[in-house]
Design a protein around this motif. Structure first.
Motif, PDB file in Angstrom:
ATOM      1  N   ARG A 132      38.580  35.355  61.296  1.00 55.51           N
ATOM      2  CA  ARG A 132      39.584  36.390  61.083  1.00 55.51           C
ATOM      3  C   ARG A 132      40.569  35.948  59.999  1.00 55.51           C
ATOM      4  O   ARG A 132      40.864  34.756  59.846  1.00 55.51           O
ATOM      5  N   GLN A 133      41.042  36.936  59.245  1.00 58.85           N
ATOM      6  CA  GLN A 133      42.060  36.713  58.242  1.00 58.85           C
ATOM      7  C   GLN A 133      43.409  37.153  58.791  1.00 58.85           C
ATOM      8  O   GLN A 133      43.482  38.093  59.591  1.00 58.85           O
ATOM      9  N   GLU A 157      29.450  29.778  50.865  1.00 58.26           N
ATOM     10  CA  GLU A 157      30.622  30.445  51.422  1.00 58.26           C
ATOM     11  C   GLU A 157      30.834  30.093  52.894  1.00 58.26           C
ATOM     12  O   GLU A 157      31.973  29.905  53.334  1.00 58.26           O
ATOM     13  N   THR A 158      29.752  30.024  53.660  1.00 55.73           N
ATOM     14  CA  THR A 158      29.888  29.659  55.073  1.00 55.73           C
ATOM     15  C   THR A 158      30.454  28.250  55.213  1.00 55.73           C
ATOM     16  O   THR A 158      31.357  27.999  56.029  1.00 55.73           O
ATOM     17  N   LEU A 159      29.950  27.338  54.406  1.00 57.75           N
ATOM     18  CA  LEU A 159      30.434  25.965  54.461  1.00 57.75           C
ATOM     19  C   LEU A 159      31.884  25.872  54.015  1.00 57.75           C
ATOM     20  O   LEU A 159      32.702  25.197  54.654  1.00 57.75           O
ATOM     21  N   GLU A 160      32.222  26.552  52.916  1.00 54.88           N
ATOM     22  CA  GLU A 160      33.589  26.480  52.407  1.00 54.88           C
ATOM     23  C   GLU A 160      34.600  27.057  53.384  1.00 54.88           C
ATOM     24  O   GLU A 160      35.694  26.501  53.563  1.00 54.88           O
ATOM     25  N   GLU A 161      34.245  28.178  54.009  1.00 55.98           N
ATOM     26  CA  GLU A 161      35.216  28.851  54.865  1.00 55.98           C
ATOM     27  C   GLU A 161      35.288  28.281  56.276  1.00 55.98           C
ATOM     28  O   GLU A 161      36.352  28.288  56.889  1.00 55.98           O
ATOM     29  N   SER A 162      34.168  27.802  56.794  1.00 57.38           N
ATOM     30  CA  SER A 162      34.139  27.392  58.202  1.00 57.38           C
ATOM     31  C   SER A 162      33.747  25.943  58.433  1.00 57.38           C
ATOM     32  O   SER A 162      33.898  25.444  59.555  1.00 57.38           O
ATOM     33  N   ILE A 164      37.966  25.199  59.380  1.00 59.21           N
ATOM     34  CA  ILE A 164      38.233  26.361  58.539  1.00 59.21           C
ATOM     35  C   ILE A 164      39.025  25.998  57.282  1.00 59.21           C
ATOM     36  O   ILE A 164      39.795  25.032  57.259  1.00 59.21           O
ATOM     37  N   ASP A 165      38.813  26.796  56.255  1.00 60.16           N
ATOM     38  CA  ASP A 165      39.643  26.758  55.057  1.00 60.16           C
ATOM     39  C   ASP A 165      40.850  27.652  55.341  1.00 60.16           C
ATOM     40  O   ASP A 165      40.726  28.877  55.421  1.00 60.16           O
ATOM     41  N   VAL A 166      42.010  27.066  55.505  1.00 61.40           N
ATOM     42  CA  VAL A 166      43.201  27.828  55.898  1.00 61.40           C
ATOM     43  C   VAL A 166      43.661  28.785  54.809  1.00 61.40           C
ATOM     44  O   VAL A 166      44.495  29.673  55.067  1.00 61.40           O
ATOM     45  N   HIS A 167      43.160  28.633  53.596  1.00 58.66           N
ATOM     46  CA  HIS A 167      43.484  29.588  52.538  1.00 58.66           C
ATOM     47  C   HIS A 167      42.654  30.858  52.665  1.00 58.66           C
ATOM     48  O   HIS A 167      42.978  31.876  52.044  1.00 58.66           O
ATOM     49  N   GLU A 168      41.568  30.808  53.449  1.00 60.94           N
ATOM     50  CA  GLU A 168      40.675  31.952  53.619  1.00 60.94           C
ATOM     51  C   GLU A 168      40.758  32.561  55.016  1.00 60.94           C
ATOM     52  O   GLU A 168      40.715  33.780  55.171  1.00 60.94           O
TER      53      GLU A 168
END
Length: 289
Positions: free
Chosen positions: A171-172, A200-205, A241-245
């Motif tokens: 969630r954003q 993208e999955t790796l970067e965000e989660s 998680i990437d807290v920027h995303e």
């Protein structure tokens, strides 16, 4: 599997009209020709929740050819000069999207993306000269250097990472409370769909993904993206998680996902709206499609 939102349009785009001026002139002169009524980028709806079309004499700006519906030429007009472009979807549009008939949503998506593109691309990107509309509205031509410009589509991967009977959602912070959805991100140059899903999955989660399978696609007219929905096999479960995303990410099982899709008030999260392909993707996963 249910059809994604903004698909199933009834426009016959008839590419010949874009290339043959006499066909465009005939469409413009046809007494049956209709103009889509818009307030900026927001469509007007009638009492039945349908798109409103009017005569071409109501146009005050340049006309863009959309295609034919039941043999009738359909047009939309460019925005008036200086019309501000909203940074996102205004609240009144969000309410309309929930009520759209599928074919109207798809036809609106084409019109909105086209007029938005013209509003953002009035100058040649090669030499900076103001460009002219051509190809019945499906291109712009630079009168100085002759460069042709065409409406662009930005590809976006939107994906679920599955592991056993569970799926990863995030969630954003800008979303409504408790809403969780699929992860998503733009494809980068020189990247395949599968590689973009993994990256993208790796970067965000922080979750690694192996095998990727395609599920469906959707035009997303805000302003002009192609959502490519996929499901990937998660190779691990640890989330970072990437807290920027993202604000948060978590694993949910099929029973929980089905509960959310059914709009059960006791569900552990709020599912995406039905017009979003994330909803279609979750339905496909929950129903083993």
């Amino acid at each position: 599997m249910i059809a994604p939102g903004f698909t199933g349009g009834t426009l016959d785009r008839d590419d010949r009209v874009r290339h043959e001026p006499e066909l465009l002139a005939a469409a413009l002169a046809d007494p049956r020709a209709r103009l889509l009524v818009m307030d900026g980028l927001v469509p007007e709806l009638d009492g039945d929740g349908r798109l409103v079309w009017t005569g071409l004499d109501a146009a005050t700006q340049s006309l863009l050819f959309l295609g034919f519906i039941d043999g009738e030429p359909r047009f939309v007009q460019t925005l008036a000069p200086g019309t501000p472009l909203p940074p996102g979807r205004p609240p009144e549009l969000s309410a309309i999207l929930d009520a759209f008939r599928p074919e109207d949503a798809a036809n609106y998506a084409a019109a909105r993306s086209l007029i938005d593109w013209h509003a953002r691309n009035g100058f040649c990107s090669r030499c900076g000269t103001p460009s002219d509309i051509f190809r019945a509205g499906w291109g712009r031509l630079c009168p100085n250097c002759g460069t042709e410009h065409y409406p662009r589509v930005d590809p976006v991967v939107i994906m679920l990472a599955e592991r056993g009977d569970r799926v990863l959602l995030g969630r954003q912070p800008s979303w409504p409370p408790h809403r969780y959805s699929a992860l998503a991100g733009f494809l980068e140059v020189g990247e395949s769909i599968e590689d973009a899903v993994r990256r993208e999955t790796l970067e965000e989660s922080g979750v690694h993904v192996g095998t990727v399978r395609y599920v469906a696609s959707q035009p997303w007219p805000f302003p002009s993206q192609l959502m490519i929905a996929c499901i990937g096999e998660a190779l691990d479960e640890d989330i970072a998680i990437d807290v920027h995303e993202l604000e948060h990410a978590a694993w949910f099982d099929r029973a929980q996902v089905r509960q959310a899709l059914a709009r059960d008030p006791e569900a552990p999260f709020l599912a995406p709206p039905g017009y979003a392909i994330a909803y279609t993707l979750l339905r496909a996963w929950a129903e083993h499609v």
